[in-house]
Design a protein around this motif. Structure first.
Motif, mmCIF file in Angstrom:
data_model
loop_
_atom_site.group_PDB
_atom_site.id
_atom_site.type_symbol
_atom_site.label_atom_id
_atom_site.label_comp_id
_atom_site.label_asym_id
_atom_site.label_seq_id
_atom_site.Cartn_x
_atom_site.Cartn_y
_atom_site.Cartn_z
ATOM 1 N N LYS A 113 15.002 -59.587 39.567
ATOM 2 C CA LYS A 113 14.126 -60.757 39.724
ATOM 3 C C LYS A 113 12.752 -60.343 40.234
ATOM 4 O O LYS A 113 12.605 -59.311 40.891
ATOM 5 C CB LYS A 113 14.763 -61.767 40.678
ATOM 6 N N LEU A 114 11.764 -61.190 39.987
ATOM 7 C CA LEU A 114 10.376 -60.851 40.304
ATOM 8 C C LEU A 114 10.126 -60.763 41.813
ATOM 9 O O LEU A 114 9.378 -59.907 42.280
ATOM 10 C CB LEU A 114 9.444 -61.900 39.674
ATOM 11 N N PHE A 115 10.752 -61.667 42.574
ATOM 12 C CA PHE A 115 10.456 -61.750 44.007
ATOM 13 C C PHE A 115 11.617 -61.244 44.865
ATOM 14 O O PHE A 115 12.771 -61.229 44.417
ATOM 15 C CB PHE A 115 10.151 -63.206 44.394
ATOM 16 N N PRO A 116 11.324 -60.876 46.130
ATOM 17 C CA PRO A 116 12.397 -60.490 47.046
ATOM 18 C C PRO A 116 13.443 -61.593 47.177
ATOM 19 O O PRO A 116 13.168 -62.762 46.909
ATOM 20 C CB PRO A 116 11.659 -60.270 48.376
ATOM 21 N N LYS A 117 14.635 -61.176 47.608
ATOM 22 C CA LYS A 117 15.798 -62.057 47.782
ATOM 23 C C LYS A 117 16.234 -62.693 46.450
ATOM 24 O O LYS A 117 16.758 -63.794 46.390
ATOM 25 C CB LYS A 117 15.531 -63.142 48.832
ATOM 26 N N THR B 217 12.908 -60.025 35.252
ATOM 27 C CA THR B 217 11.847 -59.183 34.709
ATOM 28 C C THR B 217 12.403 -58.021 33.907
ATOM 29 O O THR B 217 11.654 -57.237 33.362
ATOM 30 C CB THR B 217 11.009 -58.578 35.852
ATOM 31 N N GLY B 218 13.705 -57.887 33.855
ATOM 32 C CA GLY B 218 14.272 -56.643 33.339
ATOM 33 C C GLY B 218 14.482 -55.705 34.500
ATOM 34 O O GLY B 218 15.577 -55.232 34.725
ATOM 35 N N GLU B 219 13.429 -55.505 35.303
ATOM 36 C CA GLU B 219 13.562 -54.566 36.426
ATOM 37 C C GLU B 219 12.328 -54.599 37.316
ATOM 38 O O GLU B 219 11.206 -54.548 36.829
ATOM 39 C CB GLU B 219 13.734 -53.163 35.860
ATOM 40 N N MET B 220 12.542 -54.671 38.636
ATOM 41 C CA MET B 220 11.444 -54.495 39.600
ATOM 42 C C MET B 220 11.662 -53.245 40.455
ATOM 43 O O MET B 220 10.795 -52.851 41.224
ATOM 44 C CB MET B 220 11.335 -55.720 40.520
ATOM 45 N N ILE C 216 -1.281 -46.249 48.479
ATOM 46 C CA ILE C 216 -1.837 -46.602 47.164
ATOM 47 C C ILE C 216 -2.522 -47.967 47.213
ATOM 48 O O ILE C 216 -1.993 -48.903 47.806
ATOM 49 C CB ILE C 216 -0.702 -46.656 46.107
ATOM 50 N N ILE C 217 -3.688 -48.057 46.582
ATOM 51 C CA ILE C 217 -4.339 -49.358 46.423
ATOM 52 C C ILE C 217 -4.404 -49.663 44.933
ATOM 53 O O ILE C 217 -4.996 -48.913 44.155
ATOM 54 C CB ILE C 217 -5.775 -49.366 47.011
ATOM 55 N N VAL C 218 -3.750 -50.759 44.537
ATOM 56 C CA VAL C 218 -3.819 -51.244 43.152
ATOM 57 C C VAL C 218 -4.316 -52.685 43.233
ATOM 58 O O VAL C 218 -3.623 -53.547 43.781
ATOM 59 C CB VAL C 218 -2.433 -51.192 42.449
ATOM 60 N N ASN C 219 -5.509 -52.914 42.713
ATOM 61 C CA ASN C 219 -6.088 -54.253 42.790
ATOM 62 C C ASN C 219 -5.173 -55.278 42.120
ATOM 63 O O ASN C 219 -4.714 -55.062 41.008
ATOM 64 C CB ASN C 219 -7.459 -54.241 42.094
ATOM 65 N N ASN C 220 -4.888 -56.380 42.818
ATOM 66 C CA ASN C 220 -3.982 -57.445 42.328
ATOM 67 C C ASN C 220 -2.544 -56.954 42.129
ATOM 68 O O ASN C 220 -1.762 -57.601 41.438
ATOM 69 C CB ASN C 220 -4.470 -58.041 40.991
ATOM 70 N N GLY C 221 -2.192 -55.794 42.707
ATOM 71 C CA GLY C 221 -0.837 -55.256 42.533
ATOM 72 C C GLY C 221 0.190 -56.014 43.366
ATOM 73 O O GLY C 221 -0.110 -56.501 44.457
ATOM 74 N N TYR C 222 1.405 -56.104 42.853
ATOM 75 C CA TYR C 222 2.490 -56.711 43.630
ATOM 76 C C TYR C 222 3.787 -55.959 43.349
ATOM 77 O O TYR C 222 3.938 -55.325 42.305
ATOM 78 C CB TYR C 222 2.654 -58.211 43.363
ATOM 79 N N TYR C 223 4.710 -56.015 44.312
ATOM 80 C CA TYR C 223 5.967 -55.269 44.196
ATOM 81 C C TYR C 223 6.997 -55.900 45.120
ATOM 82 O O TYR C 223 6.658 -56.666 46.030
ATOM 83 C CB TYR C 223 5.751 -53.790 44.559
ATOM 84 N N ARG C 224 8.261 -55.566 44.894
ATOM 85 C CA ARG C 224 9.336 -56.071 45.752
ATOM 86 C C ARG C 224 9.413 -55.238 47.014
ATOM 87 O O ARG C 224 9.402 -54.009 46.962
ATOM 88 C CB ARG C 224 10.683 -56.008 45.017
ATOM 89 N N THR C 225 9.534 -55.897 48.151
ATOM 90 C CA THR C 225 9.599 -55.187 49.445
ATOM 91 C C THR C 225 11.038 -54.977 49.900
ATOM 92 O O THR C 225 11.262 -54.454 50.996
ATOM 93 C CB THR C 225 8.861 -55.997 50.526
ATOM 94 N N ASP C 226 12.005 -55.376 49.071
ATOM 95 C CA ASP C 226 13.412 -55.310 49.523
ATOM 96 C C ASP C 226 14.290 -54.440 48.624
ATOM 97 O O ASP C 226 15.512 -54.583 48.630
ATOM 98 C CB ASP C 226 13.999 -56.733 49.600
#
Length: 431
Positions: free
Chosen positions: A217-221, A227-230, A403-413
């Motif tokens: 899934k796109l978001f934590p929890k 998404t296929g994979e995060m 790392i700095i990726v402008n507008n980047g997002y990722y799962r923290t869990d």
């Protein structure tokens, strides 16, 4: 810097969408010659500046010592090249069908005396809606064939009457109509989702085996769209009851059908048993990058030995490996305008010049800068390893903070699932 070493071969990587860049780049840095071909036109900038590219892979066949296909659908070509005596990592017609034709995959599981979950195949959304209305239950909608590449279309229902599944089927009918192709409704079962994977050398499975926990899934929890994979967490084992109950039973069939490569089976397991869901008869993404983080030998050498049908034990790290994708808009959706507006050619900035555990995804390299390209918005995979899951997560998070990726997002869990899942797996005797 490319290393000089006594082992040096010529590797030709043939890629559907450029997903294999990290493996190709690592193989080059180990001191091998590498050429990369990307089939999908909008993805062809991926890898520019990292590795040599070729516009026509067929002209490179005689040049290459090893040919590596990174996706399903090339099985017939792989068989043809093997028959000519080439060293090939990739599928066969049989393993292509295992992955792309879900019903064939389920039939093969039954043939190999492996228990499966009840499913029904449909070509019409209206027929599927009527079926759910007449048989209310929780279901999973699973596209087959090419449509299954659009991972956000896989829908896992949570309503015991199937009302959420009916609503999604109606939406798909409006937006896709008859262009969707065939799909399955599979009865949903509660349990732990777990994959077991192995490299196959044309004769037998190589040890150790790989156990993977995906975070789709796109978001934590586990919130948001599929998404296929995060990201994934994993470890290596010499023995696994899940492997024995599933993949192991395919060993002689895979040998007969001339398969050389990597295969994975995704399962739901619980106190009642092991239920295989689907095959991935190729490298998994990001699985192969996180696996590389846990393998102590050069990846090029490993792939060469597998393609040469050698029998050996893979030298792997003890403990755990984790990896998280850093993505940018419009991921996980396709929106050319949004991609060009927010993400195309954005620079990946490193606070310190440390690239250990940083795996380039849809990137190109210009003047030594890493720039986002392609069209999907997957920038990087960042991996970490450690003797405990917490250690591996800590290493990965430290690398992400560099790392700095402008507008980047990722799962923290990524990896958090393990703490609860492992208790269940131990109690069911599956670890």
């Amino acid at each position: 810097m490319k290393k000089e070493n006594s082992f040096s071969k010529k590797f030709l990587f043939i890629s559907r969408w450029g997903e294999i860049l990290d493996t190709a780049y690592a193989t080059l840095l180990e001191g091998n010659d590498v050429k990369l071909y990307i089939e999908d036109k909008p993805s062809r900038e991926i890898g520019t500046g990292f590795v040599k590219k070729t516009k026509d892979w067929k002209k490179q066949v005689d040049w290459a010592d090893v040919i590596i296909f990174d996706y399903t659908g090339y099985g017939a070509i792989c068989s043809e090249l093997r028959a000519k005596g080439k060293l090939v990592i990739g599928g066969s017609e049989y393993t292509d069908l295992l992955e792309l034709d879900r019903s064939f995959g389920q039939d093969e599981l039954k043939k190999h005396k492996i228990k499966t979950l009840p499913f029904k195949e449909f070509v019409s959304f209206q027929d599927a809606i009527t079926y759910v209305q007449n048989n209310p239950d929780a279901y999973v909608i699973k596209p087959s064939g090419e449509t299954q590449e659009l991972k956000q279309l896989l829908f896992v229902g949570s309503d015991d009457e199937g009302l959420d599944v009916i609503r999604v089927l109606k939406a798909y009918d409006k937006s896709w109509g008859d262009d969707f192709g065939n799909f399955q409704l599979q009865k949903k079962v509660k349990g732990v989702e777990i994959s077991v994977a192995a490299f196959f050398n044309g004769k037998e499975f190589l040890r150790p085996l790989n156990i993977t926990f995906e975070h789709k899934k796109l978001f934590p929890k586990e919130l948001g769209v599929s998404t296929g994979e995060m990201g994934s967490s994993m470890f290596w084992v010499n023995n696994s009851p899940i492997f024995d109950a599933t993949l192991k039973k395919f060993e002689s069939t895979l040998a007969k059908t001339n398969f050389v490569g990597h295969i994975d089976i995704n399962c739901i397991v619980n106190g009642n048993g092991i239920y295989p869901l689907e095959f991935t008869s190729r490298f998994g993404y990001p699985q192969i990058f996180i696996q590389r983080a846990g393998i102590n030998e050069p990846i090029g050498q490993l792939l060469y030995k597998i393609a040469s049908r050698e029998t050996f034990k893979i030298n792997t790290k003890k403990g755990f490996q984790v990896g998280a994708f850093i993505v940018v808009p419009p991921f996980p959706y396709e929106d050319k305008k949004a991609f060009e507006l927010f993400s195309k050619d954005a620079v990946v900035v490193f606070r310190k010049d440390l690239k250990e555990g940083i795996h380039p995804m849809h990137l190109k390299k210009i003047n030594d800068e890493w720039l986002i390209t392609g069209n999907t918005g997957i920038a990087l995979l960042v991996s970490g390893t450690g003797l405990t899951m917490k250690d591996a997560q800590k290493m990965m998070n430290n690398r992400i903070s560099n790392i700095i990726v402008n507008n980047g997002y990722y799962r923290t869990d990524i990896g958090d699932r393990w703490f609860e899942d492992s208790d269940k797996l131990w109690s069911w005797g599956l670890l």
